[in-house]
Design an enzyme around this catalytic site. Structure first.
Site, PDB file in Angstrom:
ATOM      1  N   ASN A  93       0.872  -1.174   0.000  1.00  0.00           N
ATOM      2  CA  ASN A  93       0.000   0.000   0.000  1.00  0.00           C
ATOM      3  C   ASN A  93       0.910   1.225   0.000  1.00  0.00           C
ATOM      4  O   ASN A  93       1.470   1.579   1.032  1.00  0.00           O
ATOM      5  CB  ASN A  93      -0.901  -0.039   1.242  1.00  0.00           C
ATOM      6  N   LYS A 139       0.113   4.256  -0.347  1.00  0.00           N
ATOM      7  CA  LYS A 139      -0.530   5.450   0.224  1.00  0.00           C
ATOM      8  C   LYS A 139      -0.257   6.666  -0.680  1.00  0.00           C
ATOM      9  O   LYS A 139      -0.182   6.513  -1.896  1.00  0.00           O
ATOM     10  CB  LYS A 139      -0.069   5.669   1.670  1.00  0.00           C
ATOM     11  N   HIS A 152      -9.650   1.334   4.613  1.00  0.00           N
ATOM     12  CA  HIS A 152      -8.375   1.516   5.322  1.00  0.00           C
ATOM     13  C   HIS A 152      -8.594   2.472   6.494  1.00  0.00           C
ATOM     14  O   HIS A 152      -9.380   3.421   6.392  1.00  0.00           O
ATOM     15  CB  HIS A 152      -7.306   2.068   4.376  1.00  0.00           C
ATOM     16  N   GLU A 190      -6.995   4.884   7.568  1.00  0.00           N
ATOM     17  CA  GLU A 190      -6.803   6.312   7.241  1.00  0.00           C
ATOM     18  C   GLU A 190      -8.040   6.873   6.544  1.00  0.00           C
ATOM     19  O   GLU A 190      -8.403   8.040   6.739  1.00  0.00           O
ATOM     20  CB  GLU A 190      -5.525   6.484   6.402  1.00  0.00           C
ATOM     21  N   GLU A 243      -5.711  -4.604  10.583  1.00  0.00           N
ATOM     22  CA  GLU A 243      -4.659  -3.612  10.794  1.00  0.00           C
ATOM     23  C   GLU A 243      -4.966  -2.817  12.045  1.00  0.00           C
ATOM     24  O   GLU A 243      -5.741  -1.848  12.002  1.00  0.00           O
ATOM     25  CB  GLU A 243      -4.589  -2.654   9.604  1.00  0.00           C
ATOM     26  N   GLY A 273       2.271   2.357  10.847  1.00  0.00           N
ATOM     27  CA  GLY A 273       3.268   3.413  10.712  1.00  0.00           C
ATOM     28  C   GLY A 273       3.944   3.797  12.016  1.00  0.00           C
ATOM     29  O   GLY A 273       4.614   4.823  12.093  1.00  0.00           O
ATOM     30  N   SER A 320       3.082  -1.964  10.502  1.00  0.00           N
ATOM     31  CA  SER A 320       4.514  -2.067  10.759  1.00  0.00           C
ATOM     32  C   SER A 320       5.097  -3.450  10.448  1.00  0.00           C
ATOM     33  O   SER A 320       5.968  -3.939  11.171  1.00  0.00           O
ATOM     34  CB  SER A 320       4.839  -1.637  12.195  1.00  0.00           C
TER      35      SER A 320
HETATM   36  P1  PGA Z   1       2.635   0.414   7.711  1.00  0.00           P
HETATM   37  O1  PGA Z   1       1.183   0.631   7.035  1.00  0.00           O
HETATM   38  O2  PGA Z   1       3.182  -0.879   7.133  1.00  0.00           O
HETATM   39  O3  PGA Z   1       3.430   1.603   7.294  1.00  0.00           O
HETATM   40  O4  PGA Z   1       2.403   0.331   9.175  1.00  0.00           O
HETATM   41  C1  PGA Z   1       0.328  -0.448   6.810  1.00  0.00           C
HETATM   42  C2  PGA Z   1      -0.982   0.023   6.231  1.00  0.00           C
HETATM   43  O5  PGA Z   1      -1.485   1.083   6.650  1.00  0.00           O
HETATM   44  O6  PGA Z   1      -1.567  -0.643   5.353  1.00  0.00           O
END
Ligand code: PGA
Length: 259
Positions: A9, A11, A100, A102, A172, A178, A218
Site C-alpha cells: 500500500n 498510500k 483503510h 486512514e 490492521e 506506521g 509495521s
Molecule cells: P505500515 O502501514 O506498514 O506503514 O504500518 C500499513 C498500512 O497502513 O496498510
C-alpha cells in the site's frame, strides 16, 4: 491451502516515474523466481490513483497484480474526488483496498460506506481487501474484538457467499500502522482466528477457509516470518516497508511453513 498475499500500500507516496522505478527494481528482485514464488504466494501493489497507469505499464508481463487504495460504490456521477470501478478496471486493476483506517479516521468513511464500496468492488469482479482494526484507545479499553467484528459485519454485509471466496480481509490495528509497534504474532492470530470464526458463521466452512486474512501494521523484513507462521495469517498489507524494493522483496520472500 490458501496462497499468501503480500500487498504493498503505497498510500500518498511516489509519483508515476518514482513508482515505475520502484517496480522495475522490485521486478529485478522477484521476476527470476516468479514461477516458484507463485506456487504459494501472490504479490500486489496499490499505487496512488495517478500512478496506476504508469504502474500498469511497468507491470506488463509480470506476475505482480495491480491494486487501488479506494473506490466509490456508484458507477458514475456527481462524486467529486472519487474514482469508479470502470476507471480502475480500464487500467487492469484487480484488487481494491476499502475501509483503510486512514480513510475511516482521517476522511470519515463510515462502516456502511465501506460495506457499499466492498460490494461494488466485488460486483465489478475485482477483489475487495476490506480493512478492519481498532484504535489504541479501543485496544487499551479491551474493545478490540467488538470493534473489529462490527467493522467486519458491515464490511461484508452486501457480499454474497459466491463472491466471498475471493474477498480478502486485512486486520490492521490502528496503533500498529506506521508506528513501528507491531502486534505480536499471538495477538494477531487471536484476532484473525476470531475473524475466521465469524466468516465461518456467515458463509460456512469451505468459503471461510478460502478467505485470506492479511495482517497489516509495521510489517517489516524482521517480523514477517514470525507473523506468517501463524495459521490464520495469510499474508501482509505493507505500507512503509513497501516503498523500498529490497525490503518489500524480502517480505514477499517470507519463510512459509507450508506450500
Ligand atoms: P505500515 O502501514 O506498514 O506503514 O504500518 C500499513 C498500512 O497502513 O496498510
Amino acid at each position: 491451502m490458501r496462497r499468501k498475499l503480500f500487498a504493498a500500500n503505497w498510500k500518498m507516496n511516489l509519483t508515476p516515474s518514482e513508482g515505475r522505478s520502484l517496480l522495475a527494481a522490485l521486478r529485478a528482485h522477484l521476476d527470476p523466481d516468479a514461477a516458484t514464488l507463485a506456487r504459494d504466494r501472490e504479490v500486489l501493489v496499490a499505487p496512488a490513483f495517478l500512478a496506476i497507469p504508469a504502474a500498469a505499464q511497468a507491470l506488463a508481463g509480470s506476475a505482480i497484480a495491480l491494486g487501488a487504495q479506494n473506490m466509490h460504490f456508484e458507477a458514475k456521477g456527481a462524486f467529486t474526488g472519487e474514482v469508479s470501478a470502470a476507471m480502475l478496471r480500464y487500467f487492469g486493476v484487480s484488487h481494491v483496498i476499502v475501509g483503510h483506517s486512514e480513510r475511516r479516521h482521517l476522511f470519515g468513511e463510515s462502516d456502511e460506506s465501506v460495506g457499499r464500496r466492498a460490494a461494488a468492488v466485488a460486483a465489478a469482479r475485482m477483489t475487495p481487501i476490506v480493512c478492519v482494526g481498532e484504535t489504541a484507545a479501543q485496544h487499551d479499553a479491551g474493545h478490540t474484538l467488538e470493534v473489529v467484528l462490527r467493522q467486519l459485519q458491515h464490511g461484508l454485509a452486501l457480499i454474497a457467499p459466491e463472491q466471498a471466496t475471493t474477498a480478502v480481509i486485512a486486520y490492521e490495528p490502528v496503533w500498529a500502522i506506521g508506528t513501528g509497534r507491531t502486534a505480536t504474532p499471538e495477538q494477531a492470530q487471536s484476532v484473525h482466528g476470531a475473524i475466521r470464526s465469524v466468516l465461518d458463521d456467515r458463509f460456512g466452512n469451505p468459503v471461510a477457509a478460502a478467505i485470506r486474512i492479511l495482517y497489516g501494521g509495521s510489517v517489516t523484513e524482521e517480523n514477517v516470518d514470525s507473523l506468517m507462521a501463524k495459521p490464520d495469517i495469510d499474508g501482509a498489507l505493507v505500507g512503509g516497508a513497501s516503498l523500498k524494493a529490497d525490503s518489500f522483496a524480502r517480505i514477499v520472500r517470507a519463510k512459509l511453513q507450508q506450500g
